[in-house]
Design a protein around this motif. Structure first.
Motif, PDB file in Angstrom:
ATOM      1  N   ILE A   1       0.826  -1.205   0.000  1.00  0.00           N
ATOM      2  CA  ILE A   1       0.000   0.000   0.000  1.00  0.00           C
ATOM      3  C   ILE A   1       0.864   1.261   0.000  1.00  0.00           C
ATOM      4  CG2 ILE A   1      -1.723   1.331   1.306  1.00  0.00           C
ATOM      5  CD1 ILE A   1      -2.785  -1.207  -0.077  1.00  0.00           C
ATOM      6  N   ALA A   2       1.932   1.273   0.793  1.00  0.00           N
ATOM      7  CA  ALA A   2       2.808   2.453   0.886  1.00  0.00           C
ATOM      8  C   ALA A   2       3.380   2.820  -0.479  1.00  0.00           C
ATOM      9  CB  ALA A   2       3.924   2.214   1.890  1.00  0.00           C
ATOM     10  N   ASP A   3       3.730   1.822  -1.274  1.00  0.00           N
ATOM     11  CA  ASP A   3       4.256   2.085  -2.615  1.00  0.00           C
ATOM     12  C   ASP A   3       3.228   2.836  -3.465  1.00  0.00           C
ATOM     13  OD1 ASP A   3       6.260   1.741  -4.737  1.00  0.00           O
ATOM     14  OD2 ASP A   3       4.787   0.368  -5.620  1.00  0.00           O
ATOM     15  N   TYR A   4       1.974   2.386  -3.415  1.00  0.00           N
ATOM     16  CA  TYR A   4       0.922   3.072  -4.158  1.00  0.00           C
ATOM     17  C   TYR A   4       0.663   4.468  -3.594  1.00  0.00           C
ATOM     18  CZ  TYR A   4      -0.251  -0.768  -7.198  1.00  0.00           C
ATOM     19  OH  TYR A   4      -0.200  -1.722  -8.179  1.00  0.00           O
ATOM     20  N   MET A   5       0.626   4.599  -2.277  1.00  0.00           N
ATOM     21  CA  MET A   5       0.352   5.902  -1.663  1.00  0.00           C
ATOM     22  C   MET A   5       1.444   6.911  -2.023  1.00  0.00           C
ATOM     23  SD  MET A   5      -2.548   5.761  -0.332  1.00  0.00           S
ATOM     24  CE  MET A   5      -3.616   4.335  -0.373  1.00  0.00           C
ATOM     25  N   SER A   6       2.673   6.469  -2.092  1.00  0.00           N
ATOM     26  CA  SER A   6       3.773   7.348  -2.483  1.00  0.00           C
ATOM     27  C   SER A   6       3.540   7.908  -3.883  1.00  0.00           C
ATOM     28  CB  SER A   6       5.095   6.581  -2.427  1.00  0.00           C
ATOM     29  OG  SER A   6       6.148   7.384  -2.882  1.00  0.00           O
ATOM     30  N   LYS A   7       3.138   7.047  -4.799  1.00  0.00           N
ATOM     31  CA  LYS A   7       2.854   7.485  -6.178  1.00  0.00           C
ATOM     32  C   LYS A   7       1.678   8.459  -6.216  1.00  0.00           C
ATOM     33  CE  LYS A   7       4.543   3.120  -7.953  1.00  0.00           C
ATOM     34  NZ  LYS A   7       4.165   1.793  -8.440  1.00  0.00           N
ATOM     35  N   TYR A   8       0.611   8.131  -5.466  1.00  0.00           N
ATOM     36  CA  TYR A   8      -0.558   9.016  -5.441  1.00  0.00           C
ATOM     37  C   TYR A   8      -0.199  10.376  -4.862  1.00  0.00           C
ATOM     38  CZ  TYR A   8      -3.125   4.572  -5.924  1.00  0.00           C
ATOM     39  OH  TYR A   8      -3.585   3.350  -6.332  1.00  0.00           O
ATOM     40  N   LEU A   9       0.591  10.395  -3.788  1.00  0.00           N
ATOM     41  CA  LEU A   9       0.992  11.661  -3.165  1.00  0.00           C
ATOM     42  C   LEU A   9       1.792  12.517  -4.141  1.00  0.00           C
ATOM     43  CD1 LEU A   9       1.807  10.267   0.358  1.00  0.00           C
ATOM     44  CD2 LEU A   9       0.178  12.126  -0.096  1.00  0.00           C
ATOM     45  N   ASP A  10       2.709  11.890  -4.883  1.00  0.00           N
ATOM     46  CA  ASP A  10       3.496  12.631  -5.880  1.00  0.00           C
ATOM     47  C   ASP A  10       2.576  13.291  -6.911  1.00  0.00           C
ATOM     48  OD1 ASP A  10       5.896  11.958  -4.673  1.00  0.00           O
ATOM     49  OD2 ASP A  10       6.334  10.312  -6.065  1.00  0.00           O
ATOM     50  N   LYS A  11       1.641  12.506  -7.439  1.00  0.00           N
ATOM     51  CA  LYS A  11       0.731  13.026  -8.467  1.00  0.00           C
ATOM     52  C   LYS A  11      -0.173  14.121  -7.912  1.00  0.00           C
ATOM     53  CE  LYS A  11       0.583   8.874 -11.289  1.00  0.00           C
ATOM     54  NZ  LYS A  11      -0.220   7.733 -11.728  1.00  0.00           N
ATOM     55  N   ARG A  12      -0.723  13.907  -6.711  1.00  0.00           N
ATOM     56  CA  ARG A  12      -1.689  14.849  -6.149  1.00  0.00           C
ATOM     57  C   ARG A  12      -1.028  16.127  -5.632  1.00  0.00           C
ATOM     58  NH1 ARG A  12      -5.664  10.860  -4.713  1.00  0.00           N
ATOM     59  NH2 ARG A  12      -5.665   9.524  -6.536  1.00  0.00           N
ATOM     60  N   SER A  13       0.249  16.055  -5.278  1.00  0.00           N
ATOM     61  CA  SER A  13       0.912  17.288  -4.838  1.00  0.00           C
ATOM     62  C   SER A  13       1.109  18.221  -6.033  1.00  0.00           C
ATOM     63  CB  SER A  13       2.240  16.993  -4.142  1.00  0.00           C
ATOM     64  OG  SER A  13       3.164  16.429  -5.033  1.00  0.00           O
ATOM     65  N   LYS A  14       1.265  17.648  -7.236  1.00  0.00           N
ATOM     66  CA  LYS A  14       1.430  18.444  -8.446  1.00  0.00           C
ATOM     67  C   LYS A  14       0.095  18.832  -9.076  1.00  0.00           C
ATOM     68  CE  LYS A  14       5.788  16.205  -9.359  1.00  0.00           C
ATOM     69  NZ  LYS A  14       6.259  14.878  -9.710  1.00  0.00           N
ATOM     70  N   ASN A  15      -0.902  17.983  -8.901  1.00  0.00           N
ATOM     71  CA  ASN A  15      -2.201  18.208  -9.512  1.00  0.00           C
ATOM     72  C   ASN A  15      -3.301  17.777  -8.533  1.00  0.00           C
ATOM     73  OD1 ASN A  15      -4.158  18.803 -11.397  1.00  0.00           O
ATOM     74  ND2 ASN A  15      -3.906  16.893 -12.526  1.00  0.00           N
ATOM     75  N   PRO A  16      -3.553  18.592  -7.500  1.00  0.00           N
ATOM     76  CA  PRO A  16      -4.514  18.190  -6.465  1.00  0.00           C
ATOM     77  C   PRO A  16      -5.955  18.175  -6.960  1.00  0.00           C
ATOM     78  CG  PRO A  16      -3.572  20.356  -5.966  1.00  0.00           C
ATOM     79  CD  PRO A  16      -2.917  19.866  -7.214  1.00  0.00           C
ATOM     80  N   GLY A  17      -6.708  17.273  -6.346  1.00  0.00           N
ATOM     81  CA  GLY A  17      -8.140  17.183  -6.617  1.00  0.00           C
ATOM     82  C   GLY A  17      -8.901  17.494  -5.341  1.00  0.00           C
TER      83      GLY A  17
END
Length: 156
Positions: free
Chosen positions: A96-112
């Motif tokens: 899960i942490a691996d996926y959350m890291s990717k999501y955090l990277d994407k959302r910090s640049k393009n938040p929803g």
């Protein structure tokens, strides 16, 4: 944290919850039987939490496959056969942490307008930002926390 789980956010999640419940019921009816905890309750809770966190639809299938492979995402039940083996819970955490890291990277640049975006763009009262490690730990914990308890409530 409490403002992240508002009545509006839960209401927005209602359509997914209903559709996924129907999918699980249809699957059980087609099979003619089920193991309620693993085949229904745990899958349902895991994917509801994933949807609340706006996990991409293509990743929902990955999480569902992980559960179906009996490596339950949030399970705290570990065997004691090999004390040197990575526990089910540890393996799930890293998965899960691996996926959350990717999501955090994407959302910090393009938040929803989702929980992960709110955390990715959050600041402390003094203006400092949480570290990525803190955010990964928090989002992973949020995803995993309470799954066994909530699934047990559904199954009973």
């Amino acid at each position: 944290m409490s403002r992240m789980f508002t009545a509006r956010r839960l209401k927005d999640n209602e359509g997914f919850m209903q559709a996924y419940a129907e999918k699980l019921v249809d699957r059980v009816v087609a099979q003619g039987k089920c193991e309620l905890m693993n085949e229904v309750a745990l899958r349902y809770i895991t994917l509801i939490i994933a949807d609340l966190m706006d996990v991409p639809a293509e990743d929902l299938a990955i999480f569902e496959d992980k559960i179906a492979a009996s490596q339950t995402v949030g399970s705290q039940k570990d065997g004691e056969e090999n004390p040197n083996a990575v526990s089910t819970m540890d393996a799930a955490y890293f998965f899960i942490a691996d996926y959350m890291s990717k999501y955090l990277d994407k959302r910090s640049k393009n938040p929803g307008e989702d929980v992960i975006s709110e955390l990715a763009t959050a600041t402390y009262r003094d203006g400092a930002k949480p570290t990525k490690e803190e955010l990964i730990s928090l989002t992973t914990f949020m995803f995993m926390a309470g799954q066994d308890t909530s699934a047990s409530l559904l199954a009973n």
